[in-house]
Structure formats: structure tokens, C-alpha cells
Design a protein around this motif. Sequence first.
Motif, mmCIF file in Angstrom:
data_model
loop_
_atom_site.group_PDB
_atom_site.id
_atom_site.type_symbol
_atom_site.label_atom_id
_atom_site.label_comp_id
_atom_site.label_asym_id
_atom_site.label_seq_id
_atom_site.Cartn_x
_atom_site.Cartn_y
_atom_site.Cartn_z
ATOM 1 N N PHE A 187 0.833 -1.204 0.000
ATOM 2 C CA PHE A 187 0.000 0.000 0.000
ATOM 3 C C PHE A 187 0.875 1.265 0.000
ATOM 4 O O PHE A 187 0.496 2.279 -0.590
ATOM 5 N N GLU A 188 2.016 1.194 0.657
ATOM 6 C CA GLU A 188 2.928 2.343 0.637
ATOM 7 C C GLU A 188 3.442 2.607 -0.774
ATOM 8 O O GLU A 188 3.639 3.760 -1.173
ATOM 9 N N ALA A 189 3.661 1.541 -1.532
ATOM 10 C CA ALA A 189 4.076 1.718 -2.926
ATOM 11 C C ALA A 189 2.959 2.380 -3.738
ATOM 12 O O ALA A 189 3.216 3.251 -4.583
ATOM 13 N N LEU A 190 1.718 1.993 -3.460
ATOM 14 C CA LEU A 190 0.581 2.592 -4.167
ATOM 15 C C LEU A 190 0.325 4.027 -3.709
ATOM 16 O O LEU A 190 -0.353 4.786 -4.410
ATOM 17 N N ALA A 191 0.841 4.391 -2.521
ATOM 18 C CA ALA A 191 0.646 5.740 -1.981
ATOM 19 C C ALA A 191 1.800 6.672 -2.326
ATOM 20 O O ALA A 191 1.863 7.797 -1.819
ATOM 21 N N LEU A 248 -4.365 8.473 -2.702
ATOM 22 C CA LEU A 248 -5.208 8.835 -1.560
ATOM 23 C C LEU A 248 -5.956 7.628 -0.997
ATOM 24 O O LEU A 248 -6.093 7.480 0.222
ATOM 25 N N LEU A 249 -6.443 6.758 -1.867
ATOM 26 C CA LEU A 249 -7.113 5.549 -1.391
ATOM 27 C C LEU A 249 -6.132 4.644 -0.656
ATOM 28 O O LEU A 249 -6.494 3.993 0.329
ATOM 29 N N ALA A 250 -4.903 4.604 -1.130
ATOM 30 C CA ALA A 250 -3.887 3.801 -0.450
ATOM 31 C C ALA A 250 -3.577 4.384 0.927
ATOM 32 O O ALA A 250 -3.361 3.629 1.893
ATOM 33 N N GLU A 251 -3.562 5.713 1.046
ATOM 34 C CA GLU A 251 -3.337 6.347 2.351
ATOM 35 C C GLU A 251 -4.460 5.981 3.326
ATOM 36 O O GLU A 251 -4.209 5.751 4.517
ATOM 37 N N GLU A 252 -5.678 5.927 2.838
ATOM 38 C CA GLU A 252 -6.806 5.525 3.686
ATOM 39 C C GLU A 252 -6.600 4.101 4.206
ATOM 40 O O GLU A 252 -6.837 3.814 5.385
ATOM 41 N N GLN A 253 -6.161 3.208 3.329
ATOM 42 C CA GLN A 253 -5.924 1.827 3.745
ATOM 43 C C GLN A 253 -4.771 1.742 4.742
ATOM 44 O O GLN A 253 -4.812 0.923 5.672
ATOM 45 N N LEU A 294 -5.014 10.412 8.805
ATOM 46 C CA LEU A 294 -6.324 10.823 8.304
ATOM 47 C C LEU A 294 -6.471 12.346 8.295
ATOM 48 O O LEU A 294 -7.093 12.915 7.381
ATOM 49 N N GLN A 295 -5.919 13.004 9.301
ATOM 50 C CA GLN A 295 -5.959 14.477 9.325
ATOM 51 C C GLN A 295 -5.219 15.038 8.108
ATOM 52 O O GLN A 295 -5.693 15.966 7.437
ATOM 53 N N ALA A 296 -4.054 14.483 7.822
ATOM 54 C CA ALA A 296 -3.279 14.935 6.664
ATOM 55 C C ALA A 296 -4.015 14.627 5.368
ATOM 56 O O ALA A 296 -3.995 15.418 4.411
ATOM 57 N N LEU A 297 -4.674 13.472 5.339
ATOM 58 C CA LEU A 297 -5.419 13.077 4.141
ATOM 59 C C LEU A 297 -6.545 14.060 3.845
ATOM 60 O O LEU A 297 -6.766 14.445 2.686
ATOM 61 N N ARG A 298 -7.249 14.515 4.883
ATOM 62 C CA ARG A 298 -8.364 15.444 4.695
ATOM 63 C C ARG A 298 -7.896 16.792 4.139
ATOM 64 O O ARG A 298 -8.659 17.490 3.482
ATOM 65 N N GLN A 299 -6.651 17.156 4.416
ATOM 66 C CA GLN A 299 -6.139 18.448 3.959
ATOM 67 C C GLN A 299 -5.526 18.375 2.557
ATOM 68 O O GLN A 299 -5.149 19.410 1.996
#
Length: 223
Positions: free
Chosen positions: A152-156, A164-169, A187-192
Amino acid sequence: MSDTDSFIDEVTEEVRRDRLYLLLRRWGWVGVLAVVLIVGGAAFNEVRKARATGQAQDLGDSILAALALNDSAERAASLSEVEAAAPGGDAVLNMLLSASQVEAGSEADAVASLNTIAVQGDLPEIYRAIAAFKALLLQADSLPIADRRQQFEALAAPGAPLRLLAEEQLALLDVAEGNVDAAIARLQALRQDAEIGVDLQQRAAQLIVALGGEPEPLIARQG
């Protein structure tokens, strides 16, 4: 014009014609060859297009016939027998095959079908990323967390199509490992993130609340 001038003009014209005929005899084959190549190339191109169209139609007919089967196992078996000549058609075929394999309870086979797409280097990155992402989701109970995190880190990675979907996972993996603070921070970073969509932004906020956190105010985006 005098008779002498007229005679000179006629002789000059004859010389010009003789030179032209000589050139045609010597180099005329070049023009003929050029015409043959142009016509032959056009004909070959039309044959190639017709062949590609025919192959696409045959592939579509075979896929539709397989999808018409009601039993998922039979549908998967029928799809596995279909052959695609082009990489794009092969990717579509394996996507459909994996879905039927999941319905039939053959998740290991579905993962193998998706991984076939994921490593197909001549496909656009987005298709390979989708296949790899779906394969990882199917292995939630069979693949160790450390291995899933690495993939998932590779996909992120920055610029990746499913970043972004990989970060959620990855945040969900943080939760699974009991690292709630890391999950909330991610998740906080993802929302921004400037590229996040509304649905994913809302899911991230809901998960933050479920984890006992408070969603930070969104930073106004310029543009």
C-alpha cells in the motif's frame, strides 16, 4: 519570329523532350515504386484495422456469452477459456474473471487474475494500480499486515493514481496494529490534501471521530 528562330525553338524543345524521356527511363521506376508503396501501405493498414476490429468483436462476443451464464463458477470457467490478443483486452478479461472468481468463492484465483494485470508493463499505470489495489483488499485475511503495508505504501507514492485511497488503507492498517494516534494523524493529513474528493474527505472525518479524535478545520484552498 524568323524561320531560324523557330527552328532553334523546335530543336530546343526536342532536346528538352529527349532529356525528359531519358530521365523517365532512368528514374521512372522510383515513381512507380513510390506509388506501389503508398497503395500497398494503405491496403495493409486497412487490413490491419479490419483484423483488429474483428478480433475485438470476437472477444466481445465471447465475453458476453460467458457473462450470460448464471452460475458464477461456470462463468469464471468460461471466461478463463477466452483468449485476448491485445493487452487491453486481456486486462478487461482478467478484471471480469476476477469478479466472477470472487463470487464463486475462489479468492486466491481472483488475486492471481488481478496480479496478472498488475504486472502487465504495457498497460497504463492506472489499470495496473487498480488491479494491485483490489488484489490487496482481497488478501486482508491472508496476507500479513507488514506485507500489505509495504504494498500500500508503494501505491501511496507521490503521483501514484490511487495515492489517496492507499493512504486511507494505511490508516486502517495503523488501527489494526493498535496505533490509533498514527491513524488519526494520517487521516488528518489526508483530509487536507488538495486532491482529495468529498466522499473520501467525509469518510476520513467519520473515521477520525470513530477513533475518538476531532477533525481539524479544513485549510482554505487557493485557486
